[in-house]
Enzyme design. Structure first.
Site, PDB file in Angstrom:
ATOM      1  N   SER A 270      24.348  -7.151 -49.993  1.00 33.68           N
ATOM      2  CA  SER A 270      24.609  -6.053 -49.068  1.00 33.68           C
ATOM      3  C   SER A 270      23.555  -6.041 -47.957  1.00 33.68           C
ATOM      4  O   SER A 270      23.378  -7.052 -47.278  1.00 33.68           O
ATOM      5  CB  SER A 270      24.656  -4.730 -49.842  1.00 33.68           C
ATOM      6  OG  SER A 270      25.207  -3.693 -49.071  1.00 33.68           O
TER       7      SER A 270
ATOM      8  N   ASP B 207      36.177  -5.118 -49.931  1.00 30.37           N
ATOM      9  CA  ASP B 207      34.922  -4.732 -49.298  1.00 30.37           C
ATOM     10  C   ASP B 207      35.202  -4.446 -47.821  1.00 30.37           C
ATOM     11  O   ASP B 207      35.703  -5.328 -47.109  1.00 30.37           O
ATOM     12  CB  ASP B 207      33.902  -5.873 -49.430  1.00 30.37           C
ATOM     13  CG  ASP B 207      32.525  -5.520 -48.887  1.00 30.37           C
ATOM     14  OD1 ASP B 207      32.380  -4.467 -48.230  1.00 30.37           O
ATOM     15  OD2 ASP B 207      31.591  -6.310 -49.119  1.00 30.37           O
TER      16      ASP B 207
ATOM     17  N   HIS C  65      32.868  -3.947 -53.180  1.00 30.43           N
ATOM     18  CA  HIS C  65      31.463  -4.073 -52.799  1.00 30.43           C
ATOM     19  C   HIS C  65      30.578  -3.691 -53.991  1.00 30.43           C
ATOM     20  O   HIS C  65      30.655  -2.571 -54.503  1.00 30.43           O
ATOM     21  CB  HIS C  65      31.157  -3.161 -51.612  1.00 30.43           C
ATOM     22  CG  HIS C  65      29.845  -3.470 -50.965  1.00 30.43           C
ATOM     23  ND1 HIS C  65      29.694  -4.481 -50.028  1.00 30.43           N
ATOM     24  CD2 HIS C  65      28.617  -2.928 -51.118  1.00 30.43           C
ATOM     25  CE1 HIS C  65      28.437  -4.523 -49.626  1.00 30.43           C
ATOM     26  NE2 HIS C  65      27.768  -3.598 -50.275  1.00 30.43           N
TER      27      HIS C  65
END
Length: 334
Positions: free
Chosen positions: A169, A273, A303
């Site tokens: 991320s 995501d 995600h």
């Protein structure tokens, strides 16, 4: 998104609820409230799940340190383990190297990838905006290069010549920018041979198809929070086309990597995501610059899926990263 276990749905709901309250409209963070989701774990000299840990201070005044994860009995065949310098996720705003979620994740990486993990505790936004996180990351790899025998590092069992930079991320974004900075420096003991970008956080002013499709319906991450994270991180007055976010965008001319010896990169993405399209563009941008890049896509992954080892995609992901690392390490032997 159907098919998720009640456990994942519950964790996602609680996480979203607390983060929505912690991220204030004025751009500040309620740290006391966010700590509700951030259980801290001390280092463990006594191995847990076959991995021991210790914390190493780099710069006390700015609270820059890293957690070292070392597998025990991992090099029984006398081979030396690769090293991964890792940057945790959390939007660049939340969590740390001693957060339970990332202590568990890095412990898993160390054991299942048979690697030494150096998990960096970088400064967080909005208290510390761009480029603090990149500076912290670069200072850690410089510290390692200057101090290859730092306390706790298994000099006989690990090989700094087989070093990877990775992150998930927001940490995947940091990994990229630290790797770019590293390309412009000559190291004595460190040799960075790969980047592991796990659902990396990139963006831009344009609204992509995945952002529109998954604006509010994806687990753990929505577009409104992504925008908030960028406002917290980027310099005042900047938009999401800042080169920190949109690395191959309209304002990225000065950060062109075509002439750099940028390491091979694996980009892990998931079909659920919101950042999917930006991650794909990142991989495409690397290839346009003539760099070795691999895209691994899991159509049903959300995600943060890698934090749930019970998921099939999470197991496949570990195998893909292991194969990528082995391939890069083998190149040095040729």
């Amino acid at each position: 998104m159907s098919g998720l276990s009640w456990k994942i749905k519950l964790i996602s709901s609680i996480s979203n609820f607390v983060m929505n309250l912690a991220c204030r409209s004025d751009g500040t963070v309620n740290r006391r409230l966010s700590a509700f989701l951030d259980y801290k774990v001390p280092p463990s000299v006594k191995p847990i799940n076959g991995v021991k840990t210790s914390d190493i201070i780099v710069d006390q005044p700015r609270n820059l340190w890293f957690r070292l994860f070392t597998p025990i009995n991992a090099n029984a065949d006398n081979s030396r383990m690769p090293v991964i310098v890792y940057f945790h996720g959390g939007g660049g705003v939340f969590l740390s190297a001693d957060s339970s979620a990332f202590d568990t994740l890095c412990r898993r990486f160390a054991k299942e990838l048979n690697a030494v993990i150096i998990s960096v505790n970088y400064r967080l936004s909005p208290e510390h905006k761009y480029p603090c996180q990149y500076e912290d990351g670069f200072d850690v790899i410089t510290f390692i290069d200057n101090n290859p025998n730092f306390e706790g590092f298994p000099t006989d069992g690990a090989d700094l010549r087989n070093c990877f930079i990775g992150g998930d991320s927001a940490g995947g974004n940091i990994a990229h920018h630290v790797a770019v900075k590293a390309c412009r420096r000559e190291f004595t003991n460190l040799n960075i041979i790969g980047v592991i970008a796990i659902q990396p956080g990139f963006g831009g002013e344009e609204r992509t198809e995945s952002e529109i499709r998954l604006a509010s319906g994806a687990p753990f991450l929505n577009v409104e929070r992504i925008d908030w994270f960028w406002r917290a991180f980027l310099p005042e007055g900047s938009d999401r086309d800042h080169p920190a976010a949109n690395v191959f965008g309209p304002n990225s001319g000065g950060d062109d990597i075509s002439g750099l010896d940028f390491p091979a990169t694996v980009v892990i993405v998931g079909g659920f995501d919101p950042l999917l399209d930006w991650q794909k563009r990142y991989c495409e941008g690397l290839k346009r610059c003539g760099k070795e890049a691999y895209l691994i896509e899991y159509p049903n992954a959300f995600h943060g899926f890698y934090s749930f080892p019970e998921l099939r995609e999470s197991c496949l992901f570990i195998n893909e990263v292991r194969d990528f690392m082995q391939k890069q390490c083998e190149k040095l032997k040729e």
